[in-house]
Design a protein around this motif. Sequence first.
Motif, short mmCIF file in Angstrom:
data_model
loop_
_atom_site.label_atom_id
_atom_site.label_comp_id
_atom_site.label_asym_id
_atom_site.label_seq_id
_atom_site.Cartn_x
_atom_site.Cartn_y
_atom_site.Cartn_z
N ASP A 275 0.81 -1.22 0.00
CA ASP A 275 0.00 0.00 0.00
C ASP A 275 0.85 1.27 0.00
N GLY A 276 2.16 1.11 -0.21
CA GLY A 276 3.03 2.28 -0.34
C GLY A 276 3.50 2.88 0.97
N LYS A 277 3.33 2.18 2.08
CA LYS A 277 3.79 2.68 3.38
C LYS A 277 5.25 2.28 3.60
N LEU A 278 6.02 3.19 4.19
CA LEU A 278 7.42 2.93 4.51
C LEU A 278 7.57 2.68 6.00
N HIS A 279 8.14 1.54 6.36
CA HIS A 279 8.34 1.16 7.75
C HIS A 279 9.83 0.93 7.99
N CYS A 280 10.37 1.53 9.04
CA CYS A 280 11.77 1.34 9.37
C CYS A 280 11.90 0.91 10.83
N PHE A 281 12.88 0.07 11.11
CA PHE A 281 13.09 -0.40 12.48
C PHE A 281 14.57 -0.68 12.69
N GLY A 282 14.96 -0.71 13.96
CA GLY A 282 16.36 -0.87 14.30
C GLY A 282 16.88 0.42 14.92
N SER A 283 18.15 0.71 14.75
CA SER A 283 18.74 1.91 15.32
C SER A 283 18.08 3.17 14.76
N PRO A 292 7.99 10.37 8.57
CA PRO A 292 6.83 11.23 8.85
C PRO A 292 5.52 10.50 8.57
N LYS A 293 4.57 10.59 9.52
CA LYS A 293 3.32 9.85 9.40
C LYS A 293 2.45 10.32 8.25
N HIS A 294 2.60 11.57 7.85
CA HIS A 294 1.73 12.09 6.78
C HIS A 294 2.19 11.68 5.39
N LEU A 295 3.39 11.08 5.30
CA LEU A 295 3.90 10.67 3.99
C LEU A 295 3.44 9.25 3.67
N GLU A 296 3.06 9.04 2.42
CA GLU A 296 2.65 7.71 1.97
C GLU A 296 2.91 7.58 0.48
N HIS A 297 2.61 6.41 -0.05
CA HIS A 297 2.80 6.11 -1.47
C HIS A 297 4.29 6.15 -1.85
N PHE A 298 5.11 5.45 -1.06
CA PHE A 298 6.53 5.31 -1.38
C PHE A 298 6.69 4.23 -2.44
N ILE A 299 7.66 4.42 -3.34
CA ILE A 299 7.87 3.44 -4.41
C ILE A 299 9.31 2.94 -4.50
N ALA A 300 10.22 3.54 -3.75
CA ALA A 300 11.62 3.08 -3.75
C ALA A 300 12.29 3.53 -2.47
N VAL A 301 13.26 2.74 -1.99
CA VAL A 301 13.96 3.08 -0.75
C VAL A 301 15.39 2.53 -0.78
N THR A 302 16.29 3.27 -0.15
CA THR A 302 17.66 2.80 0.05
C THR A 302 18.12 3.28 1.42
N ALA A 303 19.13 2.63 1.96
CA ALA A 303 19.60 2.97 3.31
C ALA A 303 21.11 3.03 3.35
N GLY A 304 21.63 4.05 4.03
CA GLY A 304 23.06 4.18 4.23
C GLY A 304 23.44 3.77 5.64
N SER A 305 24.61 4.17 6.09
CA SER A 305 25.06 3.76 7.41
C SER A 305 24.09 4.19 8.50
N ASN A 306 23.70 5.47 8.50
CA ASN A 306 22.76 5.94 9.51
C ASN A 306 21.78 6.97 8.92
#
Length: 325
Positions: A275-283, A292-306
């Motif tokens: 449904d396009g929601k972004l969820h992150c967990f960990g450090s 941000p809770k008001h953001l939705e409809h994500f289609i791509a994600v990447t993560a760096g060190s922090n």
Amino acid sequence: SRQGSAKNVGDPSPTSTVKSEISLADVLSDVSPSNKSSSKKSSKKKAAEEAKRKAEARKAELKRQQEEAEQQLKETVALKEKILKCAMSAANANNGVIGAGFRHSAVISRDGGLICFGTSGRSQCDVPHPSVTAYRPYESVACGHLHTCAATIKGQLIFFGETCFGQCSPPELAADVGVTALCAGYGHSCILDTQGRLHCFGDNVYGQCAVPIELASTKVVSIAAGFRHSCAVTAQGVLLCFGDNSRGQCTVPPSLTNVRLVAAGDFHTCAITADGKLHCFGSNDHGQCSVPKHLEHFIAVTAGSNFTMAILFNGNVWCGGSSGH
């Protein structure tokens, strides 16, 4: 005699008298108190039955409208997820043409060549056979801490850079099996073959290369490697993470289902659901997991060190976490 047999015209006949008596009795019965009460009860009963019928009809109509609204909502949600799925596919179609490591980067050129640049203290930027056509065109690339992984369109695997943990020694695949995705962590690497099987190799001190048995019998569609942990998404939308869990980066929330994409930072993990929601967990020391809770409809994600970066359906980019550099 004629006089004795004469009748009084004004005297009523017996028949007319009976009729008058019956008619009078009927009238009297109609206006009697008991009949009035019975008539009122009958009217109230009919009114109650009519009200009940109307209430049941209204209830049935409301139920029909609710079922219709629920069906429309389901269709809307299904259409939304279908559109987002297409957008995710388009946004990630060329996801493997660029890679970023600790202090080096890699990119696949338009003609299929592999170009690496940045710090090359462990030869992570020294592309083997740069001009040999047998190793071109390249199809995907990934950068680890001090090593680089690449795959050609023919399924050949080229790994170079730091090799102390065996992160540049991929397993040999069958001749008819190719590679669809690559990812690299600090001292380990993972490849996803064309049969949907995940293979991880290199440093396994924290179990980051110990692919869970659950993934042996199911197809994997998305993979990611963090500092010392790995993650995979199955075709059923199940997210599994394994390896170092010192900051909760492998503790997938039970409510996180129907996952489509995954990314891994040093000590955090992010996933995008259907449904396009972004969820992150960990450090979350630097806010890298504070979406941000008001953001939705994500289609791509990447993560760096922090830090975390993601693209939304409207083309906007969200960044969260450390911005020290």
